[in-house]
Design a protein around this motif. Structure first.
Motif, PDB file in Angstrom:
ATOM      1  N   THR A  80       1.745   4.740   1.159  1.00 59.91           N
ATOM      2  CA  THR A  80       1.397   5.554   2.319  1.00 59.91           C
ATOM      3  C   THR A  80       2.249   6.812   2.353  1.00 59.91           C
ATOM      4  O   THR A  80       3.153   6.996   1.545  1.00 59.91           O
ATOM      5  CB  THR A  80       1.619   4.773   3.636  1.00 59.91           C
ATOM      6  OG1 THR A  80       3.034   4.719   3.913  1.00 59.91           O
ATOM      7  CG2 THR A  80       1.058   3.359   3.544  1.00 59.91           C
ATOM      8  N   ASP A 124      -3.693   5.406   6.425  1.00 65.23           N
ATOM      9  CA  ASP A 124      -3.566   5.266   4.968  1.00 65.23           C
ATOM     10  C   ASP A 124      -3.886   3.844   4.524  1.00 65.23           C
ATOM     11  O   ASP A 124      -4.568   3.628   3.519  1.00 65.23           O
ATOM     12  CB  ASP A 124      -2.143   5.622   4.528  1.00 65.23           C
ATOM     13  CG  ASP A 124      -1.799   7.089   4.745  1.00 65.23           C
ATOM     14  OD1 ASP A 124      -2.721   7.905   4.889  1.00 65.23           O
ATOM     15  OD2 ASP A 124      -0.587   7.398   4.787  1.00 65.23           O
ATOM     16  N   VAL A 132       0.859  -1.175   0.000  1.00 60.77           N
ATOM     17  CA  VAL A 132       0.000   0.000   0.000  1.00 60.77           C
ATOM     18  C   VAL A 132       0.896   1.226   0.000  1.00 60.77           C
ATOM     19  O   VAL A 132       1.871   1.290   0.758  1.00 60.77           O
ATOM     20  CB  VAL A 132      -0.921   0.011   1.245  1.00 60.77           C
ATOM     21  CG1 VAL A 132      -1.564   1.376   1.434  1.00 60.77           C
ATOM     22  CG2 VAL A 132      -1.996  -1.049   1.128  1.00 60.77           C
ATOM     23  N   ASP A 159      -6.875   2.652   2.052  1.00 61.30           N
ATOM     24  CA  ASP A 159      -6.550   2.056   0.766  1.00 61.30           C
ATOM     25  C   ASP A 159      -7.217   0.703   0.591  1.00 61.30           C
ATOM     26  O   ASP A 159      -7.695   0.368  -0.501  1.00 61.30           O
ATOM     27  CB  ASP A 159      -5.032   1.921   0.626  1.00 61.30           C
ATOM     28  CG  ASP A 159      -4.612   1.502  -0.770  1.00 61.30           C
ATOM     29  OD1 ASP A 159      -4.594   0.277  -1.038  1.00 61.30           O
ATOM     30  OD2 ASP A 159      -4.319   2.376  -1.601  1.00 61.30           O
TER      31      ASP A 159
END
Length: 289
Positions: A6, A79, A4, A83
């Motif tokens: 961030t 975050d 992910v 996501d």
């Protein structure tokens, strides 16, 4: 591999199972593999996501100009939750992972179904000794020299898995990057942003507080202080070190699974074959609520 993006770079996570989400957040210099023994069991009924913090495990090294802090990790968690579009999740946070989980629950309670805090930071009183230790370990040169010797003292490993955890942390602490990341986090532990004591009564999500009583970094006294400022939490000590779920995975899952059922208000069929009641591990949980 699953990552992910961030505010602190790409963060790795390992996902297993399906269903309601459980997010597992490790301690300083630890990684997602700490949770392997319990994640495998929880994944039979839930979607389990174990995370590597920035500069930990398989995640990217943060930009040297961006100082890693406990508050930054809380932002990274926000975050990741956004996501992955998780919906309300149970957060299992160890040490600084417990701080990050609590911070998210305070700031965005709708994103958090419940908390399982394991020797969590942020809710116990700082002393002259603890501030001095944080100041010393907040220097990368000191961290690189001292932290590898502290690991076994706070983990108190008793099985092959947590011995492997200890070796990974010791190896990471000896690197320049690992020492820099750990020192930055230790430095942040004495900042006002890390002190959540005044916010404790606002933490209204269901909370299970577990504590390894043989931990020299956050001893039982810190656990009792944490419980005192989280009046709605249930408190269960284990005779383990800092990473309860690695040292006593059977006792930990036996305690947490009913909590998950209650929080998610569902009891789906268990795909595992019928077994005798789970053992409680070397000490077993003791409810002090």
């Amino acid at each position: 591999m699953p990552f992910v993006a961030t505010r602190a770079g790409r963060v790795f996570y390992e996902q297993r199972g399906s269903g309601r989400p459980i997010v597992m957040l490790p301690a300083t210099l630890h990684d997602h593999r700490d949770f392997d023994p319990v994640a495998a069991r929880f994944a039979s009924r839930y979607r389990t996501i174990a995370v590597d913090w920035p500069g930990h495990g398989r995640s990217d090294e943060p930009d040297p100009a961006q100082r890693v802090s406990a508050s930054l990790l809380a932002g990274v968690l926000a975050d990741l939750v956004d996501d992955l579009d998780l919906g309300p999740a149970v957060l299992v946070g160890n040490s600084v992972g417990g701080y990050a989980a609590s911070r998210l629950a305070l700031d965005r309670p709708a994103a958090v179904a419940g908390l399982v805090l394991v020797n969590a930071g942020g809710f116990s009183r700082q002393t002259v000794l603890s501030r001095t230790a944080c100041a010393l370990l907040g220097r990368p040169a000191v961290t690189r020299r001292v932290l590898p010797h502290l690991v076994r003292a706070y983990l108190r490993p008793v099985n092959d898995h947590d011995r492997a955890v200890a070796e990974r942390v010791r190896a990471r602490a000896r690197t320049v990057e690992g020492a820099r990341t750990a020192a930055a986090l230790w430095h942040s532990f004495t900042t006002p942003a890390f002190d959540l004591r005044a916010d404790g009564p606002r933490l209204t999500v269901p909370t299970l507080l577990t504590w390894g009583t043989r931990d020299v970094l956050l001893p039982l006294k810190a656990g009792r202080q944490t419980h005192a400022v989280l009046p709605g939490a249930r408190f269960h000590p284990f005779a383990t070190g800092h990473v309860v779920f690695a040292s006593d995975p059977d006792g930990f899952t036996a305690l947490v699974e009913p909590f998950l059922d209650t929080v998610f208000q569902t009891s789906p069929p268990d795909p595992r074959p019928p077994t005798a009641s789970l053992p409680q591990g070397p000490a077993g949980p003791r409810d002090l609520s």
